[in-house]
Enzyme design. Structure first.
Site, PDB file in Angstrom:
ATOM      1  N   GLY A   1      15.864  31.551  -3.453  1.00 42.12           N
ATOM      2  CA  GLY A   1      14.662  32.198  -2.942  1.00 42.12           C
ATOM      3  C   GLY A   1      13.939  31.243  -2.015  1.00 42.12           C
ATOM      4  O   GLY A   1      14.202  30.030  -2.038  1.00 42.12           O
TER       5      GLY A   1
ATOM      6  N   GLN B   1       6.984  27.489   2.552  1.00 48.01           N
ATOM      7  CA  GLN B   1       7.863  26.323   2.366  1.00 48.01           C
ATOM      8  C   GLN B   1       8.433  25.826   3.701  1.00 48.01           C
ATOM      9  O   GLN B   1       8.873  24.688   3.796  1.00 48.01           O
ATOM     10  CB  GLN B   1       9.007  26.657   1.400  1.00 48.01           C
ATOM     11  CG  GLN B   1       8.503  26.936  -0.025  1.00 48.01           C
ATOM     12  CD  GLN B   1       9.636  27.232  -0.978  1.00 48.01           C
ATOM     13  OE1 GLN B   1      10.047  28.382  -1.122  1.00 48.01           O
ATOM     14  NE2 GLN B   1      10.173  26.205  -1.604  1.00 48.01           N
TER      15      GLN B   1
ATOM     16  N   LEU C   1      12.819  24.123  -4.013  1.00 42.12           N
ATOM     17  CA  LEU C   1      13.281  23.392  -2.831  1.00 42.12           C
ATOM     18  C   LEU C   1      12.174  22.503  -2.265  1.00 42.12           C
ATOM     19  O   LEU C   1      12.453  21.539  -1.564  1.00 42.12           O
ATOM     20  CB  LEU C   1      13.778  24.375  -1.766  1.00 42.12           C
ATOM     21  CG  LEU C   1      15.024  25.182  -2.174  1.00 42.12           C
ATOM     22  CD1 LEU C   1      15.331  26.250  -1.135  1.00 42.12           C
ATOM     23  CD2 LEU C   1      16.224  24.258  -2.366  1.00 42.12           C
TER      24      LEU C   1
ATOM     25  N   HIS D   1       4.150  30.865  -4.812  1.00 44.01           N
ATOM     26  CA  HIS D   1       4.048  30.051  -3.590  1.00 44.01           C
ATOM     27  C   HIS D   1       3.020  30.632  -2.622  1.00 44.01           C
ATOM     28  O   HIS D   1       2.302  29.891  -1.945  1.00 44.01           O
ATOM     29  CB  HIS D   1       5.402  29.987  -2.861  1.00 44.01           C
ATOM     30  CG  HIS D   1       6.324  28.907  -3.347  1.00 44.01           C
ATOM     31  ND1 HIS D   1       6.007  27.567  -3.300  1.00 44.01           N
ATOM     32  CD2 HIS D   1       7.587  28.962  -3.855  1.00 44.01           C
ATOM     33  CE1 HIS D   1       7.033  26.850  -3.772  1.00 44.01           C
ATOM     34  NE2 HIS D   1       8.008  27.680  -4.118  1.00 44.01           N
TER      35      HIS D   1
END
Ligand code: GNR
Ligand code: NI
Length: 182
Positions: free
Chosen positions: A46, A51, A98, A143
């Protein structure tokens, strides 16, 4: 399509509340394509736009993660995703991120959820998820609200992990004692 850089703490952008997209236009589709390329390359299951430093409420998910097998690649692209229902039942998964590379910790969340979103055609859809997909969707939607999986851990564990990303902790210091005093 292009591969984008994934940001890590203490980049303050990871703490921003992302803005909804007004509509799923060509620029949002291009963003989703860059996110998919970046996610598959990483590889991850994902990715949220923030990000790659884009403050928009856009996420992509592919829990099958079959990069080199295009036939089985089955990504979902979601604009303005909202959790509309969560189960009382909870489950625990070992999560990673990540943006927080090399750290993995158990996180407990609702076991199932239902998420409303705009698809690539700008059409409102709902998806009901369980298992790792439910976890991943909740992780990605976090996020968009500036929340990282480490925020679900104890303060001790969270601080220990985030400290590894602070600038001073990352410096290769020639004098370990002086570094420990920082
Ligand atoms: O690749 C990822 N794996 C993962 C594993 C367990 C729970 C959540 C995730 S999401 C993560 C990619 C990522 O950082 N997405 O934001
Ligand atoms: Ni993440």
């Amino acid at each position: 399509m292009s591969l984008r850089t994934i940001i890590t703490p203490p980049d303050p952008r990871l703490r921003r509340i992302c803005a909804p997209v007004e509509r799923v236009d060509a620029s949002v589709l291009a963003l989703m394509d860059d996110m998919l390329e970046t996610m598959y390359d990483a590889p991850g299951i994902g990715l949220a736009a923030i990000q790659i430093a884009v403050e928009k409420r856009v996420i992509v998910v592919d829990v099958a993660k079959r990069k080199d097998d295009a036939a089985s690649a089955d990504p979902i692209c979601l604009a303005n995703p909202e959790i509309v229902w969560t189960s009382e039942e909870r489950s625990t998964y070992e999560e990673g991120c990540l943006s927080v590379p090399d750290f993995y910790e158990d996180v407990e969340r609702p076991a199932r959820c239902r998420v409303g979103y705009l698809d690539r055609n700008g059409k409102y859809q709902e998806i009901e998820a369980d298992d790792i997909l439910a976890t991943c969707l909740q992780h990605e939607i976090d996020h968009l609200n500036g929340i990282l999986f480490v925020d679900h851990l104890s303060r001790l564990k969270r601080d220990r992990i985030l400290k590894k990303f602070s600038k001073t902790a990352k410096l290769e210091h020639p004098f370990p004692k002086a570094r420990a005093a920082l």
